[in-house]
Design a protein around this motif. Structure first.
Motif, PDB file in Angstrom:
ATOM      1  N   ASP A  45       0.831  -1.203   0.000  1.00 50.93           N
ATOM      2  CA  ASP A  45       0.000   0.000   0.000  1.00 50.93           C
ATOM      3  C   ASP A  45       0.868   1.257   0.000  1.00 50.93           C
ATOM      4  OD1 ASP A  45      -2.305  -1.446  -0.064  1.00 50.93           O
ATOM      5  OD2 ASP A  45      -2.759  -1.228   2.074  1.00 50.93           O
ATOM      6  N   GLU A  46       1.957   1.213   0.774  1.00 50.91           N
ATOM      7  CA  GLU A  46       2.844   2.373   0.837  1.00 50.91           C
ATOM      8  C   GLU A  46       3.519   2.609  -0.512  1.00 50.91           C
ATOM      9  OE1 GLU A  46       6.989   3.732   2.936  1.00 50.91           O
ATOM     10  OE2 GLU A  46       5.706   2.336   4.008  1.00 50.91           O
ATOM     11  N   ILE A  47       3.915   1.529  -1.170  1.00 48.90           N
ATOM     12  CA  ILE A  47       4.603   1.667  -2.453  1.00 48.90           C
ATOM     13  C   ILE A  47       3.628   2.005  -3.572  1.00 48.90           C
ATOM     14  CG2 ILE A  47       5.917   0.416  -4.214  1.00 48.90           C
ATOM     15  CD1 ILE A  47       7.222  -1.137  -1.876  1.00 48.90           C
ATOM     16  N   VAL A  48       2.521   1.260  -3.651  1.00 45.87           N
ATOM     17  CA  VAL A  48       1.579   1.411  -4.759  1.00 45.87           C
ATOM     18  C   VAL A  48       0.506   2.438  -4.452  1.00 45.87           C
ATOM     19  CG1 VAL A  48      -0.096   0.195  -6.192  1.00 45.87           C
ATOM     20  CG2 VAL A  48       1.993  -0.961  -5.500  1.00 45.87           C
ATOM     21  N   GLY A  49       0.086   2.495  -3.210  1.00 49.20           N
ATOM     22  CA  GLY A  49      -0.995   3.400  -2.852  1.00 49.20           C
ATOM     23  C   GLY A  49      -2.332   2.858  -3.332  1.00 49.20           C
ATOM     24  N   ASP A  50      -3.327   3.724  -3.375  1.00 50.97           N
ATOM     25  CA  ASP A  50      -4.658   3.287  -3.797  1.00 50.97           C
ATOM     26  C   ASP A  50      -4.877   3.529  -5.282  1.00 50.97           C
ATOM     27  OD1 ASP A  50      -4.730   5.999  -3.777  1.00 50.97           O
ATOM     28  OD2 ASP A  50      -6.559   6.177  -2.589  1.00 50.97           O
ATOM     29  N   LYS A  51      -3.818   3.743  -6.029  1.00 48.24           N
ATOM     30  CA  LYS A  51      -3.957   4.075  -7.438  1.00 48.24           C
ATOM     31  C   LYS A  51      -3.438   2.951  -8.319  1.00 48.24           C
ATOM     32  CE  LYS A  51      -3.890   8.938  -6.586  1.00 48.24           C
ATOM     33  NZ  LYS A  51      -3.494  10.233  -7.041  1.00 48.24           N
TER      34      LYS A  51
END
Length: 117
Positions: free
Chosen positions: A51-57
């Motif tokens: 989640d930190e690397i990719v995020g919600d996008k």
């Protein structure tokens, strides 16, 4: 001939063995449950890192056309395989962490591009 008292003692001994086996099984189950909890915690950490690397996008990700010389700051090599090397990097403009795969030139051909990318 076995007396009733002797049969009772034998039954008690067998019952004690059964209780000890059940306790041993219970300890094994508790150890397995602890390992499962640890594995679940590890999975949560991995998901948090993603989640930190990719995020919600995630939908925005795909084959980006970027200039790695000017748009990316490379951090470290994180993997290597038959088709190339994967680096952890950061986009200069946004600071977003990304993974960049450098394809090995001898593996880049139309068949492999269609098959794997």
């Amino acid at each position: 001939e076995i007396s009733a008292r002797h049969e009772f003692v034998i039954a008690q001994q067998q019952m004690q063995k059964i209780i000890e086996e059940e306790e041993k099984i219970q300890r094994k189950n508790e150890a397995l449950e602890a390992k499962l909890r640890l594995t679940k915690e590890q999975l949560k950490l991995i998901e948090a890192a993603e989640d930190e690397i990719v995020g919600d996008k995630l939908s925005e990700l795909g084959a980006w056309k970027i200039d790695v010389d000017t748009e990316v700051i490379f951090d470290k090599k994180i993997a290597a395989g038959a088709f190339g090397i994967v680096y952890l990097a950061k986009m200069r403009a946004t600071g977003r962490k990304v993974a960049v795969k450098q394809l090995l030139s001898d593996q880049v051909n139309q068949d492999n591009m269609e098959r794997f990318f």
